[in-house]
Scaffold this motif. Sequence first.
Motif, PDB file in Angstrom:
ATOM      1  N   ASP A 193      84.783 -36.214 -33.110  1.00 22.77           N
ATOM      2  CA  ASP A 193      84.034 -35.771 -34.290  1.00 22.77           C
ATOM      3  C   ASP A 193      84.876 -35.920 -35.555  1.00 22.77           C
ATOM      4  OD1 ASP A 193      81.578 -35.173 -33.252  1.00 22.77           O
ATOM      5  OD2 ASP A 193      81.994 -33.060 -32.907  1.00 22.77           O
ATOM      6  N   HIS A 194      86.114 -35.463 -35.464  1.00 20.91           N
ATOM      7  CA  HIS A 194      87.011 -35.518 -36.628  1.00 20.91           C
ATOM      8  C   HIS A 194      87.269 -36.962 -37.047  1.00 20.91           C
ATOM      9  CE1 HIS A 194      90.246 -34.392 -39.347  1.00 20.91           C
ATOM     10  NE2 HIS A 194      91.030 -35.275 -38.748  1.00 20.91           N
ATOM     11  N   TYR A 195      87.559 -37.819 -36.070  1.00 20.38           N
ATOM     12  CA  TYR A 195      87.845 -39.221 -36.380  1.00 20.38           C
ATOM     13  C   TYR A 195      86.613 -39.914 -36.957  1.00 20.38           C
ATOM     14  CZ  TYR A 195      88.673 -44.189 -35.743  1.00 20.38           C
ATOM     15  OH  TYR A 195      88.778 -45.542 -35.958  1.00 20.38           O
ATOM     16  N   ALA A 196      85.440 -39.646 -36.363  1.00 21.88           N
ATOM     17  CA  ALA A 196      84.205 -40.293 -36.823  1.00 21.88           C
ATOM     18  C   ALA A 196      83.886 -39.901 -38.260  1.00 21.88           C
ATOM     19  CB  ALA A 196      83.049 -39.918 -35.900  1.00 21.88           C
ATOM     20  N   GLN A 197      84.018 -38.613 -38.576  1.00 21.71           N
ATOM     21  CA  GLN A 197      83.735 -38.161 -39.940  1.00 21.71           C
ATOM     22  C   GLN A 197      84.717 -38.772 -40.939  1.00 21.71           C
ATOM     23  OE1 GLN A 197      83.252 -33.869 -40.287  1.00 21.71           O
ATOM     24  NE2 GLN A 197      82.323 -33.770 -38.256  1.00 21.71           N
ATOM     25  N   ARG A 198      85.986 -38.833 -40.551  1.00 20.09           N
ATOM     26  CA  ARG A 198      86.995 -39.416 -41.442  1.00 20.09           C
ATOM     27  C   ARG A 198      86.729 -40.903 -41.674  1.00 20.09           C
ATOM     28  NH1 ARG A 198      92.953 -39.326 -39.175  1.00 20.09           N
ATOM     29  NH2 ARG A 198      91.983 -40.933 -37.874  1.00 20.09           N
ATOM     30  N   ASP A 199      86.355 -41.609 -40.601  1.00 19.89           N
ATOM     31  CA  ASP A 199      86.091 -43.046 -40.713  1.00 19.89           C
ATOM     32  C   ASP A 199      84.842 -43.315 -41.544  1.00 19.89           C
ATOM     33  OD1 ASP A 199      86.828 -45.774 -39.864  1.00 19.89           O
ATOM     34  OD2 ASP A 199      84.879 -45.735 -38.880  1.00 19.89           O
ATOM     35  N   LEU A 200      83.814 -42.479 -41.361  1.00 24.52           N
ATOM     36  CA  LEU A 200      82.586 -42.644 -42.135  1.00 24.52           C
ATOM     37  C   LEU A 200      82.825 -42.376 -43.619  1.00 24.52           C
ATOM     38  CD1 LEU A 200      80.049 -40.947 -39.697  1.00 24.52           C
ATOM     39  CD2 LEU A 200      80.114 -43.369 -40.314  1.00 24.52           C
ATOM     40  N   LYS A 201      83.629 -41.357 -43.918  1.00 24.92           N
ATOM     41  CA  LYS A 201      83.953 -41.070 -45.321  1.00 24.92           C
ATOM     42  C   LYS A 201      84.745 -42.214 -45.943  1.00 24.92           C
ATOM     43  CE  LYS A 201      83.906 -36.011 -45.216  1.00 24.92           C
ATOM     44  NZ  LYS A 201      84.694 -34.767 -45.399  1.00 24.92           N
ATOM     45  N   LYS A 202      85.617 -42.813 -45.142  1.00 25.46           N
ATOM     46  CA  LYS A 202      86.368 -43.969 -45.620  1.00 25.46           C
ATOM     47  C   LYS A 202      85.423 -45.130 -45.923  1.00 25.46           C
ATOM     48  CE  LYS A 202      90.167 -47.045 -44.247  1.00 25.46           C
ATOM     49  NZ  LYS A 202      91.105 -47.393 -43.140  1.00 25.46           N
ATOM     50  N   GLY A 203      84.388 -45.260 -45.089  1.00 30.96           N
ATOM     51  CA  GLY A 203      83.411 -46.324 -45.291  1.00 30.96           C
ATOM     52  C   GLY A 203      82.586 -46.141 -46.553  1.00 30.96           C
ATOM     53  N   LEU A 204      82.432 -44.893 -47.006  1.00 34.83           N
ATOM     54  CA  LEU A 204      81.674 -44.640 -48.234  1.00 34.83           C
ATOM     55  C   LEU A 204      82.296 -45.357 -49.429  1.00 34.83           C
ATOM     56  CD1 LEU A 204      80.828 -40.808 -48.076  1.00 34.83           C
ATOM     57  CD2 LEU A 204      79.394 -42.729 -47.401  1.00 34.83           C
ATOM     58  N   GLN A 205      83.616 -45.524 -49.390  1.00 32.70           N
ATOM     59  CA  GLN A 205      84.309 -46.172 -50.507  1.00 32.70           C
ATOM     60  C   GLN A 205      83.896 -47.635 -50.665  1.00 32.70           C
ATOM     61  OE1 GLN A 205      86.237 -44.423 -52.543  1.00 32.70           O
ATOM     62  NE2 GLN A 205      86.059 -42.561 -51.296  1.00 32.70           N
ATOM     63  N   LEU A 206      83.336 -48.218 -49.603  1.00 33.93           N
ATOM     64  CA  LEU A 206      82.918 -49.623 -49.648  1.00 33.93           C
ATOM     65  C   LEU A 206      81.453 -49.773 -50.044  1.00 33.93           C
ATOM     66  CD1 LEU A 206      84.636 -50.848 -46.341  1.00 33.93           C
ATOM     67  CD2 LEU A 206      85.522 -50.989 -48.672  1.00 33.93           C
ATOM     68  N   PHE A 207      80.766 -48.652 -50.236  1.00 35.66           N
ATOM     69  CA  PHE A 207      79.341 -48.677 -50.564  1.00 35.66           C
ATOM     70  C   PHE A 207      79.110 -49.412 -51.887  1.00 35.66           C
ATOM     71  CE2 PHE A 207      75.483 -47.003 -52.472  1.00 35.66           C
ATOM     72  CZ  PHE A 207      74.591 -47.007 -51.414  1.00 35.66           C
ATOM     73  N   GLY A 208      78.215 -50.397 -51.845  1.00 39.35           N
ATOM     74  CA  GLY A 208      77.848 -51.117 -53.051  1.00 39.35           C
ATOM     75  C   GLY A 208      78.854 -52.146 -53.517  1.00 39.35           C
ATOM     76  N   THR A 209      79.934 -52.352 -52.740  1.00 36.61           N
ATOM     77  CA  THR A 209      80.946 -53.329 -53.146  1.00 36.61           C
ATOM     78  C   THR A 209      80.606 -54.712 -52.612  1.00 36.61           C
ATOM     79  OG1 THR A 209      82.305 -52.788 -51.208  1.00 36.61           O
ATOM     80  CG2 THR A 209      82.753 -51.586 -53.249  1.00 36.61           C
ATOM     81  N   GLU A 210      81.225 -55.724 -53.176  1.00 39.74           N
ATOM     82  CA  GLU A 210      80.953 -57.103 -52.786  1.00 39.74           C
ATOM     83  C   GLU A 210      81.390 -57.356 -51.342  1.00 39.74           C
ATOM     84  OE1 GLU A 210      81.977 -61.658 -54.325  1.00 39.74           O
ATOM     85  OE2 GLU A 210      82.731 -59.898 -55.413  1.00 39.74           O
TER      86      GLU A 210
END
Length: 238
Positions: free
Chosen positions: A112-129
Amino acid sequence: MAEGCMMALRYGMVFFNLLFWLGGCGILGVGVWLSVTQGNFATLSSSLPSLSAANLLIAVGTIIMVIGCLGCVGAVKESRPLLLTFFILLLLIFFLEILSIMLFFIYQDEIDHYAQRDLKKGLQLFGTEGNVGLTNAWMIVQTDFRCCGVTNHTDWFEVYNATRVPDSCCLEYSDNCGLDNPGTWWTAPCYERVKDWLNENLVALWIFALCTALTQILGLVFSMTMFCQAVKVETFYA
């Protein structure tokens, strides 16, 4: 008598593996369809960009088709090497599934902890090229599950460096609605919403898992019985 047993086992193995192979074809077909029609829908994970629904279905379908083909050909030709290969591969997959389930329950909090951390990291790529797939995936998840962010809608504030969320977080979608008052946004966390959905469908998931396990056990029994019978017949006529 031995010949009659071999004939019954052969037909049973062929029928079983034909269903197995057709199931693999179906899964592969769905994966290809998703890949073609929903090509931009990728994964929410930034560390595993290839882990999309389409790619998973294509991989699983291909593996099932290959194993089913091995078992079917081995049964028709009464080939001991093919039957043994089929048995070993199916047994390996069965043990890997059991091991995965055990590890999931043992390390559930860590996952759970790893998945949430990885998903939050993925948010930084939202809308990028170059991350259209990840962007579309988040938009679909937030719209369908009526949620916003991983653990809170404020997760997006760090992405935009402002009090803002994607338009897919809005109660009523409109262009630039993510800039409006927070009272017009979904506030439920997407991670918990998805977990709740899985818990609501837990019975169906367990039924599917049990049916899959039963099918694999039958395949193991059929293949090993036929292999042993083939050895006995060959020894008898030697």
